[in-house]
Design an enzyme around this catalytic site. Structure first.
Site, PDB file in Angstrom:
ATOM      1  N   ASP A 159     -28.702  28.996 -36.021  1.00  0.00           N
ATOM      2  CA  ASP A 159     -27.893  30.214 -35.952  1.00  0.00           C
ATOM      3  C   ASP A 159     -28.203  31.052 -37.195  1.00  0.00           C
ATOM      4  O   ASP A 159     -29.208  31.767 -37.223  1.00  0.00           O
ATOM      5  CB  ASP A 159     -26.417  29.815 -35.849  1.00  0.00           C
ATOM      6  CG  ASP A 159     -25.482  31.002 -35.712  1.00  0.00           C
ATOM      7  OD1 ASP A 159     -25.940  32.096 -35.373  1.00  0.00           O
ATOM      8  OD2 ASP A 159     -24.267  30.837 -35.947  1.00  0.00           O
ATOM      9  N   ASP A 211     -20.089  21.896 -29.245  1.00  0.00           N
ATOM     10  CA  ASP A 211     -18.646  21.801 -29.018  1.00  0.00           C
ATOM     11  C   ASP A 211     -17.895  23.072 -29.367  1.00  0.00           C
ATOM     12  O   ASP A 211     -18.403  23.950 -30.055  1.00  0.00           O
ATOM     13  CB  ASP A 211     -18.063  20.679 -29.884  1.00  0.00           C
ATOM     14  CG  ASP A 211     -17.994  21.094 -31.366  1.00  0.00           C
ATOM     15  OD1 ASP A 211     -19.017  21.574 -31.892  1.00  0.00           O
ATOM     16  OD2 ASP A 211     -16.918  20.975 -31.977  1.00  0.00           O
ATOM     17  N   ARG A 246     -18.748  18.897 -25.332  1.00  0.00           N
ATOM     18  CA  ARG A 246     -20.105  18.404 -25.634  1.00  0.00           C
ATOM     19  C   ARG A 246     -20.717  17.757 -24.408  1.00  0.00           C
ATOM     20  O   ARG A 246     -21.927  17.662 -24.279  1.00  0.00           O
ATOM     21  CB  ARG A 246     -20.050  17.349 -26.751  1.00  0.00           C
ATOM     22  CG  ARG A 246     -19.592  17.876 -28.096  1.00  0.00           C
ATOM     23  CD  ARG A 246     -19.853  16.822 -29.172  1.00  0.00           C
ATOM     24  NE  ARG A 246     -19.114  17.072 -30.398  1.00  0.00           N
ATOM     25  CZ  ARG A 246     -19.503  17.892 -31.367  1.00  0.00           C
ATOM     26  NH1 ARG A 246     -20.636  18.542 -31.250  1.00  0.00           N
ATOM     27  NH2 ARG A 246     -18.782  18.048 -32.454  1.00  0.00           N
ATOM     28  N   GLY A 262     -23.822  17.776 -33.089  1.00  0.00           N
ATOM     29  CA  GLY A 262     -24.243  18.597 -31.952  1.00  0.00           C
ATOM     30  C   GLY A 262     -25.570  18.210 -31.324  1.00  0.00           C
ATOM     31  O   GLY A 262     -25.834  18.546 -30.174  1.00  0.00           O
ATOM     32  N   PHE A 289     -21.415  32.640 -28.557  1.00  0.00           N
ATOM     33  CA  PHE A 289     -21.008  31.275 -28.901  1.00  0.00           C
ATOM     34  C   PHE A 289     -21.175  30.408 -27.666  1.00  0.00           C
ATOM     35  O   PHE A 289     -20.692  30.742 -26.584  1.00  0.00           O
ATOM     36  CB  PHE A 289     -19.560  31.248 -29.392  1.00  0.00           C
ATOM     37  CG  PHE A 289     -19.186  29.924 -29.991  1.00  0.00           C
ATOM     38  CD1 PHE A 289     -19.551  29.610 -31.289  1.00  0.00           C
ATOM     39  CD2 PHE A 289     -18.493  28.986 -29.242  1.00  0.00           C
ATOM     40  CE1 PHE A 289     -19.230  28.374 -31.835  1.00  0.00           C
ATOM     41  CE2 PHE A 289     -18.173  27.747 -29.783  1.00  0.00           C
ATOM     42  CZ  PHE A 289     -18.533  27.440 -31.085  1.00  0.00           C
ATOM     43  N   VAL A 290     -21.876  29.287 -27.821  1.00  0.00           N
ATOM     44  CA  VAL A 290     -22.194  28.447 -26.663  1.00  0.00           C
ATOM     45  C   VAL A 290     -21.608  27.046 -26.823  1.00  0.00           C
ATOM     46  O   VAL A 290     -21.455  26.544 -27.934  1.00  0.00           O
ATOM     47  CB  VAL A 290     -23.727  28.354 -26.442  1.00  0.00           C
ATOM     48  CG1 VAL A 290     -24.266  29.641 -25.874  1.00  0.00           C
ATOM     49  CG2 VAL A 290     -24.472  27.978 -27.715  1.00  0.00           C
TER      50      VAL A 290
END
Ligand code: 5GP
Ligand code: MG
Length: 228
Positions: free
Chosen positions: A153, A209, A215, A94, A202-203
């Protein structure tokens, strides 16, 4: 090092209250184009609709806001390290977009390495068991290491990674993240540098992704389970 809170993204923001941009608007504005994978010549540019229902995407951070945040993040890191050489260790996968943008704004001598860590697999938006694979990692003994990750997170990934990496006895170990989710942390560990604090949504985009897609979006979009 005093942890930096980063800019707070619209703390009262909720998915349903956010400004909405339809996928087709995003496509028109160039965010998604007909040359995306999955697009066949002569068909409309509907790459996203193959997996996300024809629904709204909520842009949480625009491309420009992200770039400004990364710029501020790099300034903090430059101030902290001055000319001290650093090994920038990116957490796959990520953080790759952030890595590319961040290192071009760093001014100290630096090496780049990667480490694999993952707690999300496939079509889920909640974390599963954490796996760490240090095989690709460069030697970090006696080096100043800056771990770079996309998002903080629960904090379990970075906390576990930091503990594991200390076994290789780096001179110092700090971490920088693009995003920190508000009210989600389950660990004492805190990233040293953070560009944005976002609400608990949630992003996807800018390296993040859902099921290995999105992405490549240059902006950060919030998605709800019902969108997926
Ligand atoms: P943590 O261990 O802090 O709970 O989770 C860190 C990792 O989970 C991040 O590196 C990222 O890969 C993934 N993650 C956490 N929240 C999100 C999110 O909202 N969207 C995406 N795409 N990945 C997330
Ligand atoms: Mg990750």
């Amino acid at each position: 090092m005093i942890p930096l809170d980063g800019a707070k993204v619209n703390a009262s923001w909720t998915p349903s209250g956010a400004p909405k941009h339809t996928w087709s608007n995003s496509l028109r504005s160039g965010a998604g184009r007909a040359d995306r994978p999955g697009h066949r010549a002569g068909q409309p540019a509907c790459f996203f609709r193959r997996t996300i229902r024809e629904t709204d995407v909520r842009i949480l951070l625009t491309e420009q806001q992200i770039q400004e945040g990364v710029h501020r993040l790099a300034e903090k890191v430059n101030d902290a390290y001055h000319d001290r050489p650093v090994t920038v260790l990116a957490v796959l996968t990520g953080s790759i977009v952030l890595l590319a943008d961040l290192i071009r704004r760093l001014t100290m001598p630096l090496r780049v390495g990667v480490v694999q860590a993952s707690s999300y697999r496939g079509k889920v938006t909640t974390p599963g068991p954490l796996t760490i694979n240090p095989e690709l990692m460069p030697d970090i003994r006696d080096r100043s290491v800056l771990l770079v990750d996309d998002i903080f997170d629960t904090g379990r990934t970075l906390a576990a990674l930091a503990e594991r990496l200390r076994q290789w006895e780096p001179t110092s170990l700090q971490s920088a993240v693009l995003l920190r989710k508000q009210g989600r942390q389950e660990v004492e560990y805190q990233p040293d540098f953070c560009a944005f604090t976002i609400p608990n949504v949630f992003v996807v985009g800018y390296g993040l992704d859902y099921d290995d897609q999105y992405r490549n979006l240059p902006y950060l979009a919030a998605v709800e389970e019902s969108d997926l």
